[in-house]
Design an enzyme around this catalytic site. Structure first.
Site, PDB file in Angstrom:
ATOM      1  N   LYS A  15      -3.567  -9.722 -98.537  1.00  0.00           N
ATOM      2  CA  LYS A  15      -4.896  -9.183 -99.400  1.00  0.00           C
ATOM      3  C   LYS A  15      -4.999  -7.785 -98.969  1.00  0.00           C
ATOM      4  O   LYS A  15      -5.080  -6.959 -99.914  1.00  0.00           O
ATOM      5  CB  LYS A  15      -5.810  -9.938 -99.085  1.00  0.00           C
ATOM      6  CG  LYS A  15      -5.803 -11.480 -99.008  1.00  0.00           C
ATOM      7  CD  LYS A  15      -7.159 -12.383 -98.594  1.00  0.00           C
ATOM      8  CE  LYS A  15      -7.716 -11.958 -97.594  1.00  0.00           C
ATOM      9  NZ  LYS A  15      -6.820 -12.542 -96.436  1.00  0.00           N
ATOM     10  N   ARG A  90     -16.182 -16.195 -97.226  1.00  0.00           N
ATOM     11  CA  ARG A  90     -15.425 -16.799 -96.359  1.00  0.00           C
ATOM     12  C   ARG A  90     -15.874 -18.453 -96.473  1.00  0.00           C
ATOM     13  O   ARG A  90     -15.175 -19.126 -95.715  1.00  0.00           O
ATOM     14  CB  ARG A  90     -15.442 -16.492 -94.983  1.00  0.00           C
ATOM     15  CG  ARG A  90     -14.405 -15.119 -94.540  1.00  0.00           C
ATOM     16  CD  ARG A  90     -13.313 -15.635 -94.181  1.00  0.00           C
ATOM     17  NE  ARG A  90     -12.514 -14.737 -93.015  1.00  0.00           N
ATOM     18  CZ  ARG A  90     -12.172 -13.621 -92.958  1.00  0.00           C
ATOM     19  NH1 ARG A  90     -12.692 -12.651 -93.828  1.00  0.00           N
ATOM     20  NH2 ARG A  90     -11.459 -13.385 -91.856  1.00  0.00           N
ATOM     21  N   ARG A 129       1.736  -7.083 -87.339  1.00  0.00           N
ATOM     22  CA  ARG A 129       0.910  -6.235 -88.198  1.00  0.00           C
ATOM     23  C   ARG A 129       0.161  -5.226 -87.133  1.00  0.00           C
ATOM     24  O   ARG A 129       0.073  -5.521 -86.088  1.00  0.00           O
ATOM     25  CB  ARG A 129      -0.097  -7.181 -88.570  1.00  0.00           C
ATOM     26  CG  ARG A 129      -1.118  -6.672 -89.327  1.00  0.00           C
ATOM     27  CD  ARG A 129      -1.933  -7.697 -90.407  1.00  0.00           C
ATOM     28  NE  ARG A 129      -2.929  -8.234 -89.802  1.00  0.00           N
ATOM     29  CZ  ARG A 129      -3.928  -9.029 -90.437  1.00  0.00           C
ATOM     30  NH1 ARG A 129      -3.597  -9.428 -91.625  1.00  0.00           N
ATOM     31  NH2 ARG A 129      -4.910  -9.567 -89.733  1.00  0.00           N
ATOM     32  N   ARG A 162      -4.562  -5.723 -83.524  1.00  0.00           N
ATOM     33  CA  ARG A 162      -5.961  -6.209 -83.435  1.00  0.00           C
ATOM     34  C   ARG A 162      -6.001  -7.418 -82.206  1.00  0.00           C
ATOM     35  O   ARG A 162      -5.170  -8.285 -82.376  1.00  0.00           O
ATOM     36  CB  ARG A 162      -6.454  -6.777 -84.867  1.00  0.00           C
ATOM     37  CG  ARG A 162      -7.187  -5.798 -85.616  1.00  0.00           C
ATOM     38  CD  ARG A 162      -7.140  -6.161 -87.080  1.00  0.00           C
ATOM     39  NE  ARG A 162      -7.602  -7.430 -87.246  1.00  0.00           N
ATOM     40  CZ  ARG A 162      -7.807  -8.099 -88.509  1.00  0.00           C
ATOM     41  NH1 ARG A 162      -7.499  -7.497 -89.472  1.00  0.00           N
ATOM     42  NH2 ARG A 162      -8.287  -9.188 -88.428  1.00  0.00           N
ATOM     43  N   ARG A 173      -8.059 -18.998 -86.425  1.00  0.00           N
ATOM     44  CA  ARG A 173      -8.349 -18.462 -87.583  1.00  0.00           C
ATOM     45  C   ARG A 173      -7.852 -19.174 -88.801  1.00  0.00           C
ATOM     46  O   ARG A 173      -8.410 -19.514 -89.910  1.00  0.00           O
ATOM     47  CB  ARG A 173      -7.787 -16.935 -87.848  1.00  0.00           C
ATOM     48  CG  ARG A 173      -8.845 -16.055 -86.845  1.00  0.00           C
ATOM     49  CD  ARG A 173      -8.012 -14.827 -86.787  1.00  0.00           C
ATOM     50  NE  ARG A 173      -7.929 -13.921 -87.899  1.00  0.00           N
ATOM     51  CZ  ARG A 173      -7.274 -12.989 -88.201  1.00  0.00           C
ATOM     52  NH1 ARG A 173      -6.300 -12.467 -87.298  1.00  0.00           N
ATOM     53  NH2 ARG A 173      -7.189 -12.306 -89.283  1.00  0.00           N
TER      54      ARG A 173
HETATM   55  P1  AMP Z   1     -10.353 -10.138 -91.560  1.00  0.00           P
HETATM   56  O1  AMP Z   1      -9.992  -8.699 -91.159  1.00  0.00           O
HETATM   57  O2  AMP Z   1     -10.783 -10.520 -93.059  1.00  0.00           O
HETATM   58  O3  AMP Z   1      -9.187 -10.799 -90.904  1.00  0.00           O
HETATM   59  O4  AMP Z   1     -11.547 -10.521 -90.652  1.00  0.00           O
HETATM   60  C1  AMP Z   1     -11.717 -10.376 -89.388  1.00  0.00           C
HETATM   61  C2  AMP Z   1     -12.618 -11.099 -88.610  1.00  0.00           C
HETATM   62  O5  AMP Z   1     -14.148 -10.871 -89.043  1.00  0.00           O
HETATM   63  C3  AMP Z   1     -12.563 -12.601 -88.987  1.00  0.00           C
HETATM   64  O6  AMP Z   1     -11.863 -13.406 -88.304  1.00  0.00           O
HETATM   65  C4  AMP Z   1     -14.209 -13.007 -88.725  1.00  0.00           C
HETATM   66  O7  AMP Z   1     -14.619 -12.971 -87.386  1.00  0.00           O
HETATM   67  C5  AMP Z   1     -14.872 -11.721 -89.123  1.00  0.00           C
HETATM   68  N1  AMP Z   1     -15.297 -11.876 -90.470  1.00  0.00           N
HETATM   69  C6  AMP Z   1     -14.675 -10.990 -91.754  1.00  0.00           C
HETATM   70  N2  AMP Z   1     -15.194 -11.457 -92.976  1.00  0.00           N
HETATM   71  C7  AMP Z   1     -16.025 -12.364 -92.516  1.00  0.00           C
HETATM   72  C8  AMP Z   1     -17.091 -12.958 -93.340  1.00  0.00           C
HETATM   73  N3  AMP Z   1     -17.037 -12.966 -94.920  1.00  0.00           N
HETATM   74  N4  AMP Z   1     -17.498 -14.005 -92.905  1.00  0.00           N
HETATM   75  C9  AMP Z   1     -17.622 -14.223 -91.394  1.00  0.00           C
HETATM   76  N5  AMP Z   1     -16.953 -13.635 -90.745  1.00  0.00           N
HETATM   77  C10 AMP Z   1     -16.075 -12.720 -91.185  1.00  0.00           C
END
Ligand code: AMP
Length: 216
Positions: A15, A90, A129, A162, A173
Site C-alpha cells: 500500500k 484499521r 523492507r 522498522r 500484526r
Molecule cells: P503501518 O505503518 O501502517 O504498518 O503501521 C505501523 C503501526 O502503527 C501499526 O502496527 C500500529 O501499531 C500503528 N497504527 C498505524 N495505523 C493505525 C491505526 N489506524 N490504528 C491503530 N494503530 C495504528
C-alpha cells in the site's frame, strides 16, 4: 478535484509503495497513519509517547490517539486536493468514525482498493523492507531498490528497518489484521466501494491496475 481514496490490505501488501507513486505521479497526498504516528514518537509528543509501546509490539494504537493524529492531517490533505489514505481505518470503529467525519465535511470516501495475496509471500516482503526515517518512503532490496544502496532517494539519508518489521512482531500484526481489519472488506463491499488489486503483481502492473480503477 478532491480525491478520497483508501488503500486497504495486510502488512506487506504494498500500500505504501503504491501511495507514494500516486503522490509523485498523480499529485495525490499520501496519508499514512503509521508514518504520522511514528513521527509523533520521534517528536516525543504526548500522542507519540502513548503510541510507542503499541507500535513496537505490533498492536493497534488506541482509537482516540490515532484520531488525534489523523484528523488534522485529513483536514490539511482535503484543503490540498484530497488524499490517499493508507493504514487508517484499521477496525470497524475507526471506519465508522471516518465515514462520519467525511460526511460532516460533505466528502464521502470515493473508492477503496483492497490489496490481497498469500500471507507467506507478503510477509516475506516485509523482512526485506527498508524505510526512510525522515519521509517514510518504503524501499525493498529486490523489488523497489533505492538509487544508492541503503539511502533514501529523496532525503539522502540512511534507510532503516522498522522494529515492528521483525518476524515475531510481523506475525502478531497479521493476527490483528485478520481479526480487526479484514472485516472492513465486507464493510466497504456493502457500500459498493471496494475494488480488488492483486498484491503479488509486479509493481508496474499493480500501479496500472490502481490507475485504471481510479479513472473508471
Ligand atoms: P503501518 O505503518 O501502517 O504498518 O503501521 C505501523 C503501526 O502503527 C501499526 O502496527 C500500529 O501499531 C500503528 N497504527 C498505524 N495505523 C493505525 C491505526 N489506524 N490504528 C491503530 N494503530 C495504528
Amino acid at each position: 478535484m478532491n480525491r478520497r481514496i483508501l488503500l486497504l490490505g495486510p502488512p506487506g501488501s504494498g500500500k505504501g509503495t503504491i501511495a507514494a507513486r500516486l503522490e509523485t505521479e498523480l499529485a495525490l497526498p499520501h496519508l499514512s497513519s503509521g508514518h504520522l504516528l511514528r513521527q509523533e514518537v520521534e517528536k516525543g509528543s504526548p500522542a507519540g509517547c502513548r503510541a510507542k509501546t503499541f507500535i513496537d509490539n505490533g498492536e493497534l494504537v488506541p482509537d482516540t490517539s490515532v484520531l488525534e493524529v489523523i484528523e488534522p492531517a485529513l483536514k490539511g490533505a482535503i484543503a490540498n486536493g484530497g488524499f490517499v489514505l493508507d493504514g487508517f481505518p484499521r477496525n470497524r470503529t475507526q471506519a465508522i468514525d471516518l465515514d462520519r467525519w467525511l460526511a460532516e465535511h460533505g466528502i464521502p470516501l470515493e473508492r477503496v482498493l483492497l490489496f490481497t495475496g498469500p500471507e507467506d509471500v507478503l510477509a516475506e516482503r516485509i523482512t526485506g523492507r527498508r524505510t526512510c526515517p525522515e519521509c517514510g518512503r518504503v524501499y525493498h532490496g529486490q523489488t523497489v531498490p533505492p538509487k544508492r544502496a541503503g539511502i533514501c532517494d529523496l532525503c539522502g539519508i540512511p534507510l532503516v528497518q522498522r522494529e515492528d518489521d521483525s518476524e515475531a512482531v510481523v506475525h502478531k500484526r497479521y493476527e490483528i489484521y485478520r481479526r480487526e481489519t479484514h472485516p472492513l472488506e465486507q464493510y466497504y463491499r456493502q457500500q459498493d466501494k471496494l475494488a480488488m488489486i492483486p498484491a503479488t503483481l509486479p509493481l508496474e502492473g499493480r500501479f496500472s491496475a490502481v490507475v485504471e480503477e481510479l479513472t473508471r
